[in-house]
Design an enzyme around this catalytic site. Structure first.
Site, mmCIF file in Angstrom:
data_model
loop_
_atom_site.group_PDB
_atom_site.id
_atom_site.type_symbol
_atom_site.label_atom_id
_atom_site.label_comp_id
_atom_site.label_asym_id
_atom_site.label_seq_id
_atom_site.Cartn_x
_atom_site.Cartn_y
_atom_site.Cartn_z
ATOM 1 N N GLY A 235 32.278 109.460 59.267
ATOM 2 C CA GLY A 235 31.605 108.218 59.617
ATOM 3 C C GLY A 235 32.601 107.085 59.786
ATOM 4 C CB CYS A 236 32.455 103.985 61.796
ATOM 5 S SG CYS A 236 30.769 103.453 61.401
ATOM 6 C CG PHE A 237 31.071 101.243 57.145
ATOM 7 C CD1 PHE A 237 31.914 100.151 57.043
ATOM 8 C CD2 PHE A 237 29.774 101.029 57.600
ATOM 9 C CE1 PHE A 237 31.489 98.871 57.383
ATOM 10 C CE2 PHE A 237 29.335 99.757 57.942
ATOM 11 C CZ PHE A 237 30.189 98.675 57.836
#
Length: 243
Positions: A62-64
């Protein structure tokens, strides 16, 4: 090879169909569906590259989760107590289904917190790093880019020099990771392929530090990382088509 970019929860029937027809096909899945599946390689190349060989099923982080792991990995053996991460994303990271979190009118002059306990990326990072992480995500009125501030607590006192050296040594030779003494700005990371880590600040007693990571959630937080993973799986140079 195939890149799946479906909403969470929809990848399984496509993967099953591919397994029946062409089981050796390389699949890079951008959803969260296989990030907790030990049979799939978790593809954050700068941290997990040594585990990549031989895998044709790749789960993109995921990005975060990417930003958090880049902030924490170089010092994870020093950490004590849960680590707190405060993240802000542009509304392109809030999904395509209309909601308050991707409505520019409702975001105007605003900052919306959401999923403040138990966010998927909180669980993802806690599993990957092997210790608890507490994550508080927010979405802002700009379109793309993440800024992530990590609050670190140490069992013993650490100096700024020692901590800075850890980050620089951990990410030396990584073209898509850049260390900065100054805190990176999210406004300068949009449309960039790399992540920036910096702004390291250490308390007077050396038992606490704060570090900041910025990245473009659509690139290093998604497409760029997918291409890194795809290139490696196909035997191509990792940065082919990136830089």
């Amino acid at each position: 090879a195939l890149i799946l970019a479906l909403p969470n929860g929809l990848a399984a029937p496509y993967v099953a169909a591919i397994d029946q027809i062409a089981a050796t096909t390389v699949i890079v899945d951008l959803s969260a569906d296989y990030r907790f599946d030990a049979r799939w390689y978790y593809g954050l190349p700068e941290l997990t590259r040594s585990r990549a060989d031989g895998h044709n099923r790749i789960s993109n982080p995921g990005c975060f989760a990417t930003a958090m792991q880049l902030a924490l990995a170089p010092v994870k053996d020093l950490l004590t107590a849960p680590t707190q991460c405060f993240g802000v994303s542009g509304y392109s990271g809030a999904g395509s289904h209309p909601s308050d979190r991707n409505d520019p009118a409702k975001l105007h002059d605003n900052l919306l917190p959401y999923a403040l306990i138990g966010h998927l990326h909180e669980r993802e990072v806690s599993q990957q790093l092997g210790f608890p992480v507490e994550f508080m995500p927010h979405v802002a009125a700009y379109f793309r880019g993440i800024t992530l501030t990590a609050n670190l607590h140490f069992a013993t006192a650490q100096s700024h020099h020692e901590l800075s050296l850890r980050y620089q040594q951990a990410y030396a030779g990584e073209p898509l990771l850049r260390w900065s003494e100054q805190a990176p700005w999210v406004s300068e990371i949009a449309h960039q392929q790399h992540a920036e880590i910096g702004g390291l600040t250490v308390s007077a007693d050396g038992r606490r530090a704060v570090v900041v990571v910025t990245l473009d959630n659509l690139l290093k937080g998604a497409a760029t990382q997918a291409l890194q993973n795809l290139n490696r799986a196909l035997g191509c140079p990792e940065l082919q088509g990136i830089c």
